[in-house]
Write a protein that holds these residues in place. Structure first.
Motif, PDB file in Angstrom:
ATOM      1  N   ARG A   5       0.807  -1.227   0.000  1.00 45.32           N
ATOM      2  CA  ARG A   5       0.000   0.000   0.000  1.00 45.32           C
ATOM      3  C   ARG A   5       0.835   1.269   0.000  1.00 45.32           C
ATOM      4  N   VAL A  35      -1.945  -4.627  -6.001  1.00 46.12           N
ATOM      5  CA  VAL A  35      -1.717  -3.936  -4.736  1.00 46.12           C
ATOM      6  C   VAL A  35      -2.183  -4.810  -3.574  1.00 46.12           C
ATOM      7  N   SER A  37      -3.115  -4.748   0.142  1.00 44.98           N
ATOM      8  CA  SER A  37      -3.508  -3.797   1.180  1.00 44.98           C
ATOM      9  C   SER A  37      -4.737  -4.312   1.913  1.00 44.98           C
ATOM     10  N   LEU A  40      -6.996  -0.268   1.602  1.00 43.68           N
ATOM     11  CA  LEU A  40      -7.475   0.364   0.363  1.00 43.68           C
ATOM     12  C   LEU A  40      -8.683  -0.386  -0.189  1.00 43.68           C
ATOM     13  N   GLU A  41      -9.434   0.291  -1.034  1.00 43.07           N
ATOM     14  CA  GLU A  41     -10.553  -0.331  -1.752  1.00 43.07           C
ATOM     15  C   GLU A  41     -10.308  -0.159  -3.237  1.00 43.07           C
ATOM     16  N   ASN A  42     -10.867  -1.071  -4.062  1.00 41.22           N
ATOM     17  CA  ASN A  42     -10.633  -1.037  -5.507  1.00 41.22           C
ATOM     18  C   ASN A  42     -10.923   0.318  -6.118  1.00 41.22           C
ATOM     19  N   LEU A  45      -8.074   3.101  -6.101  1.00 39.71           N
ATOM     20  CA  LEU A  45      -6.819   2.894  -6.823  1.00 39.71           C
ATOM     21  C   LEU A  45      -6.811   3.764  -8.079  1.00 39.71           C
ATOM     22  N   SER A  50      -4.463  -0.789 -12.144  1.00 38.43           N
ATOM     23  CA  SER A  50      -4.208  -1.232 -10.779  1.00 38.43           C
ATOM     24  C   SER A  50      -5.348  -2.111 -10.286  1.00 38.43           C
ATOM     25  N   LEU A  52      -6.610  -4.356  -6.776  1.00 40.87           N
ATOM     26  CA  LEU A  52      -6.440  -4.684  -5.365  1.00 40.87           C
ATOM     27  C   LEU A  52      -6.519  -6.200  -5.197  1.00 40.87           C
TER      28      LEU A  52
END
Length: 141
Positions: A5, A35, A37, A40-42, A45, A50, A52
């Motif tokens: 992240r 990514v 993490s 974070l949420e999709n 990004l 990118s 998730l």
């Protein structure tokens, strides 16, 4: 590219806005970025291409490695790298040694980790004195 992240957030704040006429910038922005993490949420990004990863990091990394003949690269992302090492998911290490003494810093390998036998496959020095050494896991190990 596989990123944790913090590294993702640093890169995402810079690379999408860099000079797109530079082939390195264009390549970096075009490549798939995965990514790891838990926060974070999709939809959070912003950097193109990118994705998730889900909560089962080892399974996700095995899926990525199996889905493409291309190599998956980890840049920075120390905590992510520690998890990959713990789950025996690193096939090759490219270590760069810079001619600069800082006196402190983060450990690349966690305390109590290892040992892991590696084979040196190449090493070279850049004109600025950076040593680039590549190590692989031995076949069958």
């Amino acid at each position: 590219m596989l990123l944790g992240r913090r590294t993702y957030e640093i890169f995402a704040a810079t690379w999408p806005y860099a000079d797109r006429s530079d082939p390195a910038v264009a390549a970096m922005n075009a490549m798939p970025k995965y990514v790891a993490s838990r926060t974070l949420e999709n939809d959070g990004l912003p950097w193109a291409n990118s994705t998730l990863l889900g909560p089962d990091l080892p399974a996700e990394v095995r899926r990525i490695k199996g889905a493409s003949a291309r190599e998956t690269v980890v840049l920075g992302s120390g905590a992510l790298l520690a998890s990959l090492i713990e789950h025996d998911l690193v096939d090759e290490y490219r270590l760069l040694v810079f001619p600069l003494l800082l006196g402190s810093g983060k450990r690349l390998f966690a305390e109590g980790e290892g040992p892991h036998r590696l084979t040196l496959t190449s090493t070279r020095a850049t004109p600025s004195g950076v040593l680039i050494s590549t190590y692989r896991r031995p076949e069958g190990g």
